[in-house]
Design an enzyme around this catalytic site. Structure first.
Site, PDB file in Angstrom:
ATOM      1  N   TYR A   1      32.110   6.575  -1.107  1.00 45.28           N
ATOM      2  CA  TYR A   1      32.288   5.364  -0.616  1.00 45.28           C
ATOM      3  C   TYR A   1      33.636   5.012  -0.301  1.00 45.28           C
ATOM      4  CZ  TYR A   1      27.428   3.875  -1.754  1.00 45.28           C
ATOM      5  OH  TYR A   1      25.958   3.897  -2.125  1.00 45.28           O
TER       6      TYR A   1
ATOM      7  N   GLY B   1      14.903  -5.415   5.995  1.00 47.49           N
ATOM      8  CA  GLY B   1      13.896  -4.832   5.302  1.00 47.49           C
ATOM      9  C   GLY B   1      13.694  -3.573   5.309  1.00 47.49           C
TER      10      GLY B   1
END
Length: 280
Positions: free
Chosen positions: A60, A211
């Site tokens: 990351y 979602g």
């Protein structure tokens, strides 16, 4: 939502709403880096708001701005009870995007690098992230997972997890060593989620603000949010937490305002009618 915590690995009690560190250093894997001062501020505020589970990875980051180093700068020496999970397996390609996979003999080096960058003697939870940038399945993970199991036996790792796996790979890993958590893309993985819940294993979905990522589901989330007077992101988080007491949500952000918004979703209770509508 009545169950606020989960016993990760059976012995690490964490709030079910944690923090994902990917966006601290960059918005996307191929995007520009963020200012490190912003990431440090977000991390410190997250702990003030009750976060005790941070999900990170050595891959990351962009350039000199790396999530692990931001975590160490902001939070070390670490307070008691803070759980830091990391992932190993992906390796950066020529463009810096983590599109390659580490071989078994490369995993120790990745774990040791995470220990150094985070300033830890032992990692609380290490996921074996498999599959590159593709979906789960299609390859054996036993040899690589066995390497991590060996590092766990040496005391470098407390608990093991798997990420981006299908049911067969999950079973393969469990035959090698105990699995404390599964981190998969949120995509209606009901069978694997049910298996995790029954076994007391945490299920940690990737967190897309829409979602499952399709426009139809995003439209449903938006309508529920409008009816409740909250944001779609808050509804998405609350619906994840309502899916199972084994679910841990790890929304990530590089913004203080979005952090406050995301963590406020821990107090949002969705009614049966809204949940039924969201689930189609």
């Amino acid at each position: 939502m009545t169950i606020k915590t989960f016993p990760l690995g059976g012995d690490l009690t964490v709030n079910r709403l944690g923090f994902g560190a990917m966006r601290l250093a960059m918005s996307t894997f191929d995007g520009p880096s963020r200012a490190p001062e912003g990431g440090v501020a977000v991390l410190r505020r997250a702990l003030e708001l009750g976060v005790d589970h941070i999900d990170t990875a050595g891959f990351y980051g962009r350039g000199e701005v790396r999530a692990n180093e931001l975590i160490r700068t902001a939070l070390a020496p670490y307070r008691e009870g803070l759980v830091i999970a990391t992932k190993v397996g992906p390796l950066p390609g020529p463009d810096g995007v983590p599109s390659r996979q580490a071989a078994p003999d490369e995993l120790r080096g990745l774990v040791e690098a995470d220990l150094r960058s985070l300033g830890l003697d032992r990692l609380d939870l290490v996921y074996l992230r498999v599959g590159g940038m593709g979906g789960p399945g299609g390859e054996s993970i036993a040899e690589r997972f066995a390497v991590l199991a060996g590092l766990r036996a040496e005391g470098l790792i407390r608990h093991l997890g798997v990420s981006n796996v299908d049911a067969a790979q999950f079973a393969e890993a469990r035959a090698v060593a105990p699995v404390a958590a599964v981190q998969n893309r949120h995509s209606g993985d009901a069978g694997l989620l049910a298996e995790c819940e029954a076994a007391g294993i945490a299920y940690v979905p990737y967190f897309p603000l829409g979602g499952g990522g399709d426009s139809f589901e995003a439209d449903r989330i938006g309508k529920v949010a409008a009816g409740l007077g909250v944001t779609p992101a808050q509804v998405a988080i609350a619906s994840l937490l309502a899916a199972s007491p084994a679910v841990l949500a790890i929304p990530g952000t590089g913004s203080l305002d979005h952090l406050e918004e995301n963590l406020a979703a821990g107090g949002l209770v969705l009614g049966d009618q809204d949940l039924s509508y969201l689930r189609g």
